[in-house]
Motif scaffolding. Structure first.
Motif, PDB file in Angstrom:
ATOM      1  N   ALA A  58      -8.537   0.878   3.421  1.00 33.50           N
ATOM      2  CA  ALA A  58      -8.566   1.171   4.853  1.00 33.50           C
ATOM      3  C   ALA A  58      -7.241   1.818   5.237  1.00 33.50           C
ATOM      4  O   ALA A  58      -6.201   1.553   4.642  1.00 33.50           O
ATOM      5  N   ARG A  59      -7.308   2.694   6.250  1.00 29.78           N
ATOM      6  CA  ARG A  59      -6.083   3.360   6.711  1.00 29.78           C
ATOM      7  C   ARG A  59      -5.876   3.100   8.193  1.00 29.78           C
ATOM      8  O   ARG A  59      -6.838   3.077   8.980  1.00 29.78           O
ATOM      9  N   PHE A  60      -4.615   2.907   8.555  1.00 28.99           N
ATOM     10  CA  PHE A  60      -4.245   2.629   9.949  1.00 28.99           C
ATOM     11  C   PHE A  60      -3.107   3.566  10.361  1.00 28.99           C
ATOM     12  O   PHE A  60      -2.285   3.957   9.530  1.00 28.99           O
ATOM     13  N   ASP A  61      -3.061   3.854  11.658  1.00 32.57           N
ATOM     14  CA  ASP A  61      -1.921   4.567  12.231  1.00 32.57           C
ATOM     15  C   ASP A  61      -0.886   3.512  12.611  1.00 32.57           C
ATOM     16  O   ASP A  61      -1.160   2.643  13.448  1.00 32.57           O
ATOM     17  N   VAL A  62       0.301   3.574  11.999  1.00 31.41           N
ATOM     18  CA  VAL A  62       1.284   2.510  12.223  1.00 31.41           C
ATOM     19  C   VAL A  62       1.892   2.565  13.624  1.00 31.41           C
ATOM     20  O   VAL A  62       2.482   1.584  14.084  1.00 31.41           O
ATOM     21  N   ALA A  63       1.771   3.696  14.317  1.00 30.17           N
ATOM     22  CA  ALA A  63       2.333   3.802  15.665  1.00 30.17           C
ATOM     23  C   ALA A  63       1.431   3.128  16.699  1.00 30.17           C
ATOM     24  O   ALA A  63       1.910   2.567  17.680  1.00 30.17           O
ATOM     25  N   GLY A 103       0.828  -1.201   0.000  1.00 31.63           N
ATOM     26  CA  GLY A 103       0.000   0.000   0.000  1.00 31.63           C
ATOM     27  C   GLY A 103       0.863   1.252   0.000  1.00 31.63           C
ATOM     28  O   GLY A 103       2.010   1.238  -0.462  1.00 31.63           O
ATOM     29  N   GLU A 104       0.300   2.319   0.563  1.00 31.87           N
ATOM     30  CA  GLU A 104       0.997   3.605   0.532  1.00 31.87           C
ATOM     31  C   GLU A 104       1.168   4.138   1.941  1.00 31.87           C
ATOM     32  O   GLU A 104       0.203   4.181   2.713  1.00 31.87           O
ATOM     33  N   LEU A 105       2.389   4.535   2.265  1.00 34.82           N
ATOM     34  CA  LEU A 105       2.689   5.103   3.577  1.00 34.82           C
ATOM     35  C   LEU A 105       2.804   6.618   3.443  1.00 34.82           C
ATOM     36  O   LEU A 105       3.583   7.125   2.640  1.00 34.82           O
ATOM     37  N   GLN A 106       1.992   7.326   4.241  1.00 31.08           N
ATOM     38  CA  GLN A 106       2.066   8.791   4.276  1.00 31.08           C
ATOM     39  C   GLN A 106       2.173   9.186   5.738  1.00 31.08           C
ATOM     40  O   GLN A 106       1.194   9.042   6.491  1.00 31.08           O
ATOM     41  N   GLY A 107       3.338   9.651   6.145  1.00 38.62           N
ATOM     42  CA  GLY A 107       3.552   9.938   7.561  1.00 38.62           C
ATOM     43  C   GLY A 107       3.351   8.663   8.354  1.00 38.62           C
ATOM     44  O   GLY A 107       3.944   7.626   8.035  1.00 38.62           O
ATOM     45  N   ARG A 108       2.482   8.737   9.377  1.00 36.80           N
ATOM     46  CA  ARG A 108       2.211   7.538  10.192  1.00 36.80           C
ATOM     47  C   ARG A 108       1.043   6.726   9.670  1.00 36.80           C
ATOM     48  O   ARG A 108       0.660   5.747  10.298  1.00 36.80           O
ATOM     49  N   LYS A 109       0.477   7.092   8.537  1.00 36.03           N
ATOM     50  CA  LYS A 109      -0.725   6.418   8.025  1.00 36.03           C
ATOM     51  C   LYS A 109      -0.392   5.472   6.877  1.00 36.03           C
ATOM     52  O   LYS A 109       0.216   5.873   5.890  1.00 36.03           O
ATOM     53  N   ILE A 110      -0.808   4.219   7.031  1.00 37.51           N
ATOM     54  CA  ILE A 110      -0.652   3.238   5.961  1.00 37.51           C
ATOM     55  C   ILE A 110      -2.032   3.004   5.337  1.00 37.51           C
ATOM     56  O   ILE A 110      -3.021   2.843   6.048  1.00 37.51           O
ATOM     57  N   SER A 130      -9.449   4.960   8.902  1.00 32.33           N
ATOM     58  CA  SER A 130     -10.650   4.976   8.064  1.00 32.33           C
ATOM     59  C   SER A 130     -11.009   3.571   7.618  1.00 32.33           C
ATOM     60  O   SER A 130     -10.151   2.704   7.487  1.00 32.33           O
ATOM     61  N   PRO A 131     -12.332   3.314   7.404  1.00 32.83           N
ATOM     62  CA  PRO A 131     -12.832   2.000   7.050  1.00 32.83           C
ATOM     63  C   PRO A 131     -12.443   1.624   5.626  1.00 32.83           C
ATOM     64  O   PRO A 131     -11.866   2.466   4.923  1.00 32.83           O
ATOM     65  N   PRO A 132     -12.691   0.401   5.176  1.00 33.82           N
ATOM     66  CA  PRO A 132     -13.657  -0.537   5.739  1.00 33.82           C
ATOM     67  C   PRO A 132     -13.130  -1.413   6.874  1.00 33.82           C
ATOM     68  O   PRO A 132     -13.926  -2.147   7.464  1.00 33.82           O
ATOM     69  N   ALA A 133     -11.845  -1.386   7.207  1.00 34.23           N
ATOM     70  CA  ALA A 133     -11.393  -2.168   8.360  1.00 34.23           C
ATOM     71  C   ALA A 133     -11.950  -1.530   9.626  1.00 34.23           C
ATOM     72  O   ALA A 133     -12.154  -0.317   9.677  1.00 34.23           O
ATOM     73  N   PHE A 134     -12.219  -2.316  10.632  1.00 31.73           N
ATOM     74  CA  PHE A 134     -12.649  -1.765  11.914  1.00 31.73           C
ATOM     75  C   PHE A 134     -11.822  -2.316  13.065  1.00 31.73           C
ATOM     76  O   PHE A 134     -11.814  -1.779  14.152  1.00 31.73           O
ATOM     77  N   LYS A 135     -11.084  -3.398  12.815  1.00 31.21           N
ATOM     78  CA  LYS A 135     -10.252  -4.001  13.862  1.00 31.21           C
ATOM     79  C   LYS A 135      -8.842  -3.415  13.769  1.00 31.21           C
ATOM     80  O   LYS A 135      -8.267  -3.365  12.667  1.00 31.21           O
ATOM     81  N   PRO A 136      -8.259  -2.981  14.883  1.00 32.85           N
ATOM     82  CA  PRO A 136      -6.926  -2.385  14.821  1.00 32.85           C
ATOM     83  C   PRO A 136      -5.847  -3.395  14.422  1.00 32.85           C
ATOM     84  O   PRO A 136      -6.021  -4.602  14.576  1.00 32.85           O
ATOM     85  N   LEU A 137      -4.745  -2.854  13.947  1.00 33.50           N
ATOM     86  CA  LEU A 137      -3.591  -3.680  13.599  1.00 33.50           C
ATOM     87  C   LEU A 137      -2.806  -4.014  14.848  1.00 33.50           C
ATOM     88  O   LEU A 137      -2.666  -3.162  15.735  1.00 33.50           O
ATOM     89  N   LYS A 138      -2.257  -5.201  14.897  1.00 33.43           N
ATOM     90  CA  LYS A 138      -1.375  -5.539  16.018  1.00 33.43           C
ATOM     91  C   LYS A 138      -0.068  -4.779  15.843  1.00 33.43           C
ATOM     92  O   LYS A 138       0.485  -4.718  14.746  1.00 33.43           O
ATOM     93  N   THR A 139       0.409  -4.194  16.930  1.00 33.65           N
ATOM     94  CA  THR A 139       1.683  -3.485  16.895  1.00 33.65           C
ATOM     95  C   THR A 139       2.681  -4.211  17.795  1.00 33.65           C
ATOM     96  O   THR A 139       2.295  -4.946  18.707  1.00 33.65           O
ATOM     97  N   PHE A 140       3.950  -3.983  17.535  1.00 37.11           N
ATOM     98  CA  PHE A 140       5.011  -4.651  18.290  1.00 37.11           C
ATOM     99  C   PHE A 140       6.017  -3.605  18.783  1.00 37.11           C
ATOM    100  O   PHE A 140       6.313  -2.647  18.060  1.00 37.11           O
ATOM    101  N   ALA A 141       6.535  -3.841  19.984  1.00 36.16           N
ATOM    102  CA  ALA A 141       7.575  -2.952  20.513  1.00 36.16           C
ATOM    103  C   ALA A 141       8.853  -3.149  19.707  1.00 36.16           C
ATOM    104  O   ALA A 141       9.187  -4.283  19.336  1.00 36.16           O
ATOM    105  N   VAL A 142       9.538  -2.064  19.431  1.00 36.95           N
ATOM    106  CA  VAL A 142      10.787  -2.138  18.669  1.00 36.95           C
ATOM    107  C   VAL A 142      11.894  -1.447  19.445  1.00 36.95           C
ATOM    108  O   VAL A 142      11.643  -0.576  20.279  1.00 36.95           O
ATOM    109  N   ARG A 143      13.115  -1.836  19.143  1.00 36.41           N
ATOM    110  CA  ARG A 143      14.268  -1.117  19.663  1.00 36.41           C
ATOM    111  C   ARG A 143      15.393  -1.236  18.640  1.00 36.41           C
ATOM    112  O   ARG A 143      15.418  -2.170  17.827  1.00 36.41           O
TER     113      ARG A 143
END
Ligand code: FES
Length: 102
Positions: free
Chosen positions: A67-72, A53-60, A78-91
């Motif tokens: 559908a758009r998600f905040d990667v942080a 897809g396309e990454l713009q700032g923190r939005k994928i 924005s829909p049509p997704a309604f379930k959040p993405l799983k995120t992982f701690a990074v270092r």
């Protein structure tokens, strides 16, 4: 679960994203202005690889239905997704990016 190495920081330059399959899990690594974020790589709506897809700032934006998600945070922006993405701690250790896989 300990942090595991995913890639070198140079493999994902600022503004870029890339998919890595680690321990059988498809992960999306994003570099937002030098800050790294990791989420599940597969959209929560249907089966689409978000790194195509396309990454713009923190939005994928999902390549399939937009559908758009905040990667942080994984939050749906924005829909049509309604379930959040799983995120992982990074270092970052040296030039290696590591992720905490539960
Ligand atoms: S598969 Fe991502 S929005 Fe439908």
């Amino acid at each position: 679960m300990p942090f595991v190495a995913v890639c070198s920081t140079a493999e994902v330059p600022p503004g870029a994203m890339r998919r890595f399959d680690i321990a059988g899990r498809p992960l999306a690594v994003y570099n937002v202005d030098g800050a790294f974020f990791v989420t599940a790589a597969i959209c929560t709506h249907e089966h689409a690889d978000l790194t195509e897809g396309e990454l713009q700032g923190r939005k994928i934006t999902c390549p399939l239905h937009g559908a758009r998600f905040d990667v942080a945070t994984g939050r749906v922006v924005s829909p049509p997704a309604f379930k959040p993405l799983k995120t992982f701690a990074v270092r970052v250790r040296g030039d290696l990016l590591e992720v905490d896989l539960p």
